[in-house]
Design a protein around this motif. Structure first.
Motif, PDB file in Angstrom:
ATOM      1  N   THR A 214       0.817  -1.217   0.000  1.00  0.00           N
ATOM      2  CA  THR A 214       0.000   0.000   0.000  1.00  0.00           C
ATOM      3  C   THR A 214       0.847   1.262   0.000  1.00  0.00           C
ATOM      4  N   ALA A 215       2.160   1.122  -0.097  1.00  0.00           N
ATOM      5  CA  ALA A 215       3.048   2.282  -0.051  1.00  0.00           C
ATOM      6  C   ALA A 215       3.209   2.905  -1.435  1.00  0.00           C
ATOM      7  N   PRO A 216       3.338   4.233  -1.503  1.00  0.00           N
ATOM      8  CA  PRO A 216       3.704   4.857  -2.776  1.00  0.00           C
ATOM      9  C   PRO A 216       5.058   4.312  -3.238  1.00  0.00           C
ATOM     10  N   THR A 217       5.192   4.074  -4.531  1.00  0.00           N
ATOM     11  CA  THR A 217       6.423   3.520  -5.080  1.00  0.00           C
ATOM     12  C   THR A 217       7.112   4.542  -5.979  1.00  0.00           C
ATOM     13  N   ALA A 218       8.327   4.170  -6.418  1.00  0.00           N
ATOM     14  CA  ALA A 218       9.120   5.043  -7.295  1.00  0.00           C
ATOM     15  C   ALA A 218       9.185   6.468  -6.739  1.00  0.00           C
ATOM     16  N   PHE A 219       9.410   6.564  -5.429  1.00  0.00           N
ATOM     17  CA  PHE A 219       9.443   7.868  -4.760  1.00  0.00           C
ATOM     18  C   PHE A 219      10.746   8.589  -5.093  1.00  0.00           C
ATOM     19  N   ARG A 220      10.642   9.839  -5.511  1.00  0.00           N
ATOM     20  CA  ARG A 220      11.792  10.654  -5.873  1.00  0.00           C
ATOM     21  C   ARG A 220      11.724  11.978  -5.127  1.00  0.00           C
ATOM     22  N   SER A 235       7.944  13.365  -6.034  1.00  0.00           N
ATOM     23  CA  SER A 235       7.063  12.676  -6.977  1.00  0.00           C
ATOM     24  C   SER A 235       7.002  11.204  -6.591  1.00  0.00           C
ATOM     25  N   TRP A 236       5.876  10.561  -6.862  1.00  0.00           N
ATOM     26  CA  TRP A 236       5.704   9.146  -6.528  1.00  0.00           C
ATOM     27  C   TRP A 236       4.596   8.547  -7.370  1.00  0.00           C
ATOM     28  N   THR A 237       4.620   7.235  -7.459  1.00  0.00           N
ATOM     29  CA  THR A 237       3.552   6.496  -8.135  1.00  0.00           C
ATOM     30  C   THR A 237       2.469   6.170  -7.120  1.00  0.00           C
ATOM     31  N   VAL A 238       1.241   6.471  -7.471  1.00  0.00           N
ATOM     32  CA  VAL A 238       0.091   6.299  -6.573  1.00  0.00           C
ATOM     33  C   VAL A 238      -0.111   4.814  -6.247  1.00  0.00           C
ATOM     34  N   PRO A 239      -0.376   4.456  -4.980  1.00  0.00           N
ATOM     35  CA  PRO A 239      -0.624   3.049  -4.635  1.00  0.00           C
ATOM     36  C   PRO A 239      -1.847   2.505  -5.366  1.00  0.00           C
ATOM     37  N   ARG A 240      -1.797   1.231  -5.684  1.00  0.00           N
ATOM     38  CA  ARG A 240      -2.937   0.553  -6.305  1.00  0.00           C
ATOM     39  C   ARG A 240      -3.902   0.114  -5.208  1.00  0.00           C
ATOM     40  N   THR A 241      -5.093   0.675  -5.197  1.00  0.00           N
ATOM     41  CA  THR A 241      -6.102   0.330  -4.200  1.00  0.00           C
ATOM     42  C   THR A 241      -7.424   0.112  -4.914  1.00  0.00           C
ATOM     43  N   ASP A 242      -8.483  -0.227  -4.141  1.00  0.00           N
ATOM     44  CA  ASP A 242      -9.790  -0.430  -4.759  1.00  0.00           C
ATOM     45  C   ASP A 242     -10.569   0.870  -4.894  1.00  0.00           C
ATOM     46  N   GLY A 243      -9.911   1.998  -4.709  1.00  0.00           N
ATOM     47  CA  GLY A 243     -10.552   3.302  -4.878  1.00  0.00           C
ATOM     48  C   GLY A 243      -9.494   4.368  -5.074  1.00  0.00           C
ATOM     49  N   VAL A 244      -9.936   5.600  -5.176  1.00  0.00           N
ATOM     50  CA  VAL A 244      -9.017   6.707  -5.413  1.00  0.00           C
ATOM     51  C   VAL A 244      -8.412   7.179  -4.096  1.00  0.00           C
ATOM     52  N   VAL A 245      -7.097   7.380  -4.079  1.00  0.00           N
ATOM     53  CA  VAL A 245      -6.412   7.934  -2.909  1.00  0.00           C
ATOM     54  C   VAL A 245      -6.486   9.452  -2.988  1.00  0.00           C
ATOM     55  N   THR A 246      -7.059  10.076  -1.971  1.00  0.00           N
ATOM     56  CA  THR A 246      -7.258  11.530  -1.991  1.00  0.00           C
ATOM     57  C   THR A 246      -6.464  12.260  -0.917  1.00  0.00           C
ATOM     58  N   GLU A 247      -5.722  11.518  -0.076  1.00  0.00           N
ATOM     59  CA  GLU A 247      -4.985  12.188   1.003  1.00  0.00           C
ATOM     60  C   GLU A 247      -3.632  11.517   1.218  1.00  0.00           C
ATOM     61  N   TYR A 248      -2.616  12.344   1.418  1.00  0.00           N
ATOM     62  CA  TYR A 248      -1.261  11.864   1.697  1.00  0.00           C
ATOM     63  C   TYR A 248      -0.697  12.620   2.896  1.00  0.00           C
ATOM     64  N   GLN A 249       0.232  11.973   3.582  1.00  0.00           N
ATOM     65  CA  GLN A 249       0.991  12.626   4.649  1.00  0.00           C
ATOM     66  C   GLN A 249       2.470  12.573   4.290  1.00  0.00           C
ATOM     67  N   ILE A 250       3.139  13.727   4.382  1.00  0.00           N
ATOM     68  CA  ILE A 250       4.576  13.811   4.131  1.00  0.00           C
ATOM     69  C   ILE A 250       5.285  13.947   5.466  1.00  0.00           C
ATOM     70  N   ARG A 251       6.274  13.094   5.691  1.00  0.00           N
ATOM     71  CA  ARG A 251       7.085  13.170   6.908  1.00  0.00           C
ATOM     72  C   ARG A 251       8.471  13.695   6.541  1.00  0.00           C
ATOM     73  N   ARG A 288       9.728  11.153   3.324  1.00  0.00           N
ATOM     74  CA  ARG A 288       8.969  10.013   2.802  1.00  0.00           C
ATOM     75  C   ARG A 288       7.490  10.368   2.835  1.00  0.00           C
ATOM     76  N   VAL A 289       6.648   9.533   2.211  1.00  0.00           N
ATOM     77  CA  VAL A 289       5.232   9.850   2.071  1.00  0.00           C
ATOM     78  C   VAL A 289       4.406   8.581   2.229  1.00  0.00           C
ATOM     79  N   ARG A 290       3.184   8.740   2.745  1.00  0.00           N
ATOM     80  CA  ARG A 290       2.250   7.617   2.815  1.00  0.00           C
ATOM     81  C   ARG A 290       0.858   8.106   2.451  1.00  0.00           C
ATOM     82  N   ALA A 291      -0.028   7.169   2.115  1.00  0.00           N
ATOM     83  CA  ALA A 291      -1.373   7.492   1.642  1.00  0.00           C
ATOM     84  C   ALA A 291      -2.421   7.031   2.646  1.00  0.00           C
TER      85      ALA A 291
END
Length: 310
Positions: A214-220, A235-251, A288-291
């Motif tokens: 569930t993690a964003p990939t190809a993070f740059r 920049s990152w590739t959006v995680p593949r989920t069963d719906g649209v990801v609308t929120e991220y947290q950057i640490r 780093r970032v998570r969704a």
């Protein structure tokens, strides 16, 4: 959550236009929620191309459009004691409308005059683990001065499921392994009076979830300087989920730095974001970032990158 909230515009979304239409949603159900509403639910379309929206039709009339992160809707302003037919269609990011789902039917009950009494709260709520991605909830029937028409299931403060008033159990699917959940149930009558919630059922799904799925990939991450200040360009590739990801947290440097909340134009493939990190030269930042996933839980963190201001 710490940090400022940024309403980000979609960017970096790639097109995968190969001419195919989204698939027809499966698992469509419809049940009267009151004398003037019907609750429609369906399964997410997981095949390519991915859905951006779902459109709900009453007969041939479109009555609702919801983002792909949601798989249910209450169709309101209906007539009491009336038979209705519903279908659901998926629309992709290119605007293409897929075929309709199977037709489902629901009949609203007769209106109840001057009913302002809510059902009693569902008692003895309990749950059990069915698998790493499923749980079963059950509860005792509520009482009402007319009749209980449906039960609404909540995850935290969000309504996620609904069943008919003759049911006192349901199975919830699509959960994550190794994740803690809190569920509650409310009863609803034909006049749309809703009971207080029953007791909270807390369950933890078994198994492990290291977040890699569930993690964003190809993070740059790289930096740039403008007007004497330094910024990080992510920049990152959006995680593949069963719906649209609308929120991220950057640490940043081990602490929450900012949250990104997208509207209806959340990126579907590649996301980009730039933010201010100060005016000092020679500072190394770790980022780093998570969704936040469609089920309301946080996914895993991306790989961590280091950037030095120069």
């Amino acid at each position: 959550m710490c940090g400022a909230v940024a309403c980000a515009a979609a960017c970096g979304s790639g097109s995968t236009d190969d001419g195919r239409l989204p698939a027809a949603p499966a698992g469509v159900t419809a049940a009267a929620g009151s004398a003037a509403s019907v609750h429609v639910m369906w399964d997410a379309v997981s095949s390519t191309p991915r859905a951006r929206y779902y459109e709900v039709y009453r007969g041939t009339t479109k009555v609702a459009r919801v983002p792909a992160s949601e798989h249910m809707v209450d169709v309101t302003r209906l007539r009491p004691a009336t038979h209705y037919v519903f279908t659901v269609r998926a629309r992709d990011s290119e605007g293409r409308l897929g075929p309709p789902s199977r037709r489902v039917r629901a009949t609203t009950p007769a209106a109840v005059a001057a009913d302002d009494t809510a059902p009693t709260r569902p008692a003895r709520a309990r749950g059990r683990i069915v698998g790493s991605r499923e749980v079963q909830l059950s509860w005792s029937a509520s009482r009402d001065d007319t009749a209980v028409l449906s039960y609404d299931v909540y995850q935290g403060g969000s309504k996620i499921h609904s069943v008919g008033g003759n049911q006192t159990a349901t199975v919830l699917t699509g959960l994550r392994p190794g994740t803690r959940y809190a569920f509650s149930v409310r009863a609803r009558d034909a006049a749309d009076n809703v009971s207080p919630p029953g007791g909270t059922v807390r369950l933890t799904t078994p198994g492990t979830d290291d977040g890699r799925g569930t993690a964003p990939t190809a993070f740059r991450a790289k930096g740039h300087r403008a007007d004497g200040a330094y910024y990080l360009d992510l920049s990152w590739t959006v995680p593949r989920t069963d719906g649209v990801v609308t929120e991220y947290q950057i640490r940043l440097d081990g602490q929450p730095a900012t949250s990104l909340v997208y509207g209806g134009d959340a990126p579907r493939d590649r996301a980009r974001y730039s933010f201010y990190v100060g005016r000092d030269t020679g500072v190394t930042h770790r980022v780093r970032v998570r969704a936040r996933l469609p089920d309301g839980t946080w996914g895993g963190f991306s790989a961590e990158r280091s950037v030095t201001t120069r």
